[in-house]
Motif scaffolding. Structure first.
Motif, short mmCIF file in Angstrom:
data_model
loop_
_atom_site.label_atom_id
_atom_site.label_comp_id
_atom_site.label_asym_id
_atom_site.label_seq_id
_atom_site.Cartn_x
_atom_site.Cartn_y
_atom_site.Cartn_z
N ALA A 30 17.42 -6.53 28.65
CA ALA A 30 16.67 -7.52 29.41
C ALA A 30 16.75 -8.86 28.71
O ALA A 30 16.47 -8.97 27.51
CB ALA A 30 15.22 -7.08 29.55
N MET A 31 17.17 -9.89 29.45
CA MET A 31 17.29 -11.24 28.90
C MET A 31 16.73 -12.22 29.93
O MET A 31 17.26 -12.31 31.05
CB MET A 31 18.76 -11.59 28.61
CG MET A 31 19.42 -10.70 27.58
SD MET A 31 21.17 -11.11 27.32
CE MET A 31 21.90 -10.41 28.82
N PRO A 32 15.67 -12.94 29.60
CA PRO A 32 15.06 -13.85 30.57
C PRO A 32 16.07 -14.81 31.18
O PRO A 32 16.84 -15.46 30.46
CB PRO A 32 14.01 -14.61 29.74
CG PRO A 32 13.66 -13.66 28.64
CD PRO A 32 14.94 -12.94 28.32
N MET A 173 22.03 -14.99 17.33
CA MET A 173 22.30 -14.34 18.62
C MET A 173 23.59 -14.90 19.19
O MET A 173 24.17 -15.86 18.64
CB MET A 173 21.15 -14.58 19.59
CG MET A 173 20.88 -16.04 19.93
SD MET A 173 19.44 -16.28 21.02
CE MET A 173 20.08 -15.67 22.60
N LEU A 174 24.06 -14.31 20.28
CA LEU A 174 25.15 -14.93 21.02
C LEU A 174 24.59 -16.16 21.74
O LEU A 174 23.44 -16.18 22.17
CB LEU A 174 25.74 -13.95 22.02
CG LEU A 174 26.47 -12.74 21.45
CD1 LEU A 174 27.03 -11.89 22.58
CD2 LEU A 174 27.60 -13.16 20.51
N ASP A 175 25.41 -17.17 21.87
CA ASP A 175 24.96 -18.45 22.42
C ASP A 175 24.90 -18.40 23.94
O ASP A 175 25.59 -19.14 24.64
CB ASP A 175 25.91 -19.55 21.95
CG ASP A 175 25.37 -20.95 22.23
OD1 ASP A 175 24.16 -21.06 22.51
OD2 ASP A 175 26.15 -21.91 22.17
N VAL A 176 24.08 -17.49 24.46
CA VAL A 176 23.88 -17.38 25.90
C VAL A 176 22.39 -17.23 26.18
O VAL A 176 21.67 -16.56 25.42
CB VAL A 176 24.64 -16.17 26.50
CG1 VAL A 176 26.14 -16.35 26.38
CG2 VAL A 176 24.21 -14.86 25.86
N GLY A 177 21.92 -17.86 27.21
CA GLY A 177 20.53 -17.72 27.62
C GLY A 177 19.53 -18.40 26.71
O GLY A 177 18.33 -18.16 26.83
N VAL A 178 19.99 -19.29 25.83
CA VAL A 178 19.08 -19.93 24.87
C VAL A 178 18.07 -20.82 25.60
O VAL A 178 16.86 -20.76 25.34
CB VAL A 178 19.86 -20.73 23.82
CG1 VAL A 178 18.90 -21.46 22.89
CG2 VAL A 178 20.79 -19.81 23.02
#
Length: 236
Positions: A30-32, A173-178
């Motif tokens: 789950a990733m907002p 983290m991976l640079d996605v969804g920051v």
């Protein structure tokens, strides 16, 4: 209704079910904003969910999307015959799963609060700081290999909250969804203090997944790259 007509209907239903019968279970954390589980009558939604669904549509495979922490997804993908998860294709994991073509290349970064002006210029500087990462992820595994002591969190939101509260100096983290994650926590978007490297992210699947299914997934990924549709998904 006569028996021949019933037989024809049942045969047609059987053929239709057979056509839809090729399925894979895709496990996502789950990733907002990127991958959100069903809630309040809604279906699972988010950019990563949209990418997975489009890949399944083009490959003519029913991707059943479920949500688990990354560590559990990795374990289930080794044990469950139809299971896959998006993961970094690291050499040490090559023999544990069957891999699709890369879906994308993503940066592995260390994030600092926006008011923290320190830049990290190397591993020794990072070792002197409080660094966190999500438990069971490729990022955490890679940082441990580099000799970093980590404060591990169950999910990205918990780790980012520690960064917000000053309990961590850096969150990896991976640079996605920051941006989405920072918005969820009502905090300024963290800045990238160090780009550790880049990783190819692919679908990692159980070793029993049929090669022909993965070939169709690879074809779908290639089509999405060729027509530019992969680049239209905003993973920020």
């Amino acid at each position: 209704m006569g028996q021949p007509r019933w037989a024809a209907m049942l045969l047609g239903m059987g053929l239709a079910m057979g056509a839809r019968g090729e399925a894979l279970t895709v496990m996502l954390p789950a990733m907002p904003g990127l991958a959100e589980p069903p809630a309040g009558g809604q279906e699972a939604h988010g950019v990563v969910v949209d990418i997975v669904r489009e890949m399944g549509r083009r490959a003519n495979i029913n991707f059943r999307i479920v949500f688990y922490p990354q560590a559990r997804s990795r374990l289930l993908a080794e044990r469950q015959a139809d299971a896959c998860f998006p993961g970094a294709h690291l050499p040490e994991l090559s023999d544990k799963y069957k891999w699709s073509a890369p879906v994308g290349q993503m940066r592995m970064v260390m994030l600092a609060r926006d008011d923290d002006v320190r830049d990290v210029r190397g591993l020794e500087q990072a070792k002197a700081l409080r660094v966190g990462a999500m438990r069971g992820t490729m990022v955490a595994a890679r940082l441990k290999e580099m000799g970093l002591a980590l404060d591990e969190s169950a999910d990205s939101q918990s780790g980012m909250e520690k960064l917000k509260l000053g309990r961590l100096d850096l969150w990896a983290m991976l640079d996605v969804g920051v941006a989405s994650l920072a918005g969820r926590l009502a905090m300024p978007k963290p800045r990238v203090a160090w780009v550790i490297g880049t990783l190819d992210v692919s679908l990692a699947c159980n070793l029993k997944v049929d090669d022909s299914l993965l070939a169709r997934v690879d074809k779908a990924i290639a089509e999405m790259r060729a027509d530019g549709s992969m680049g239209r998904f905003d993973l920020r």
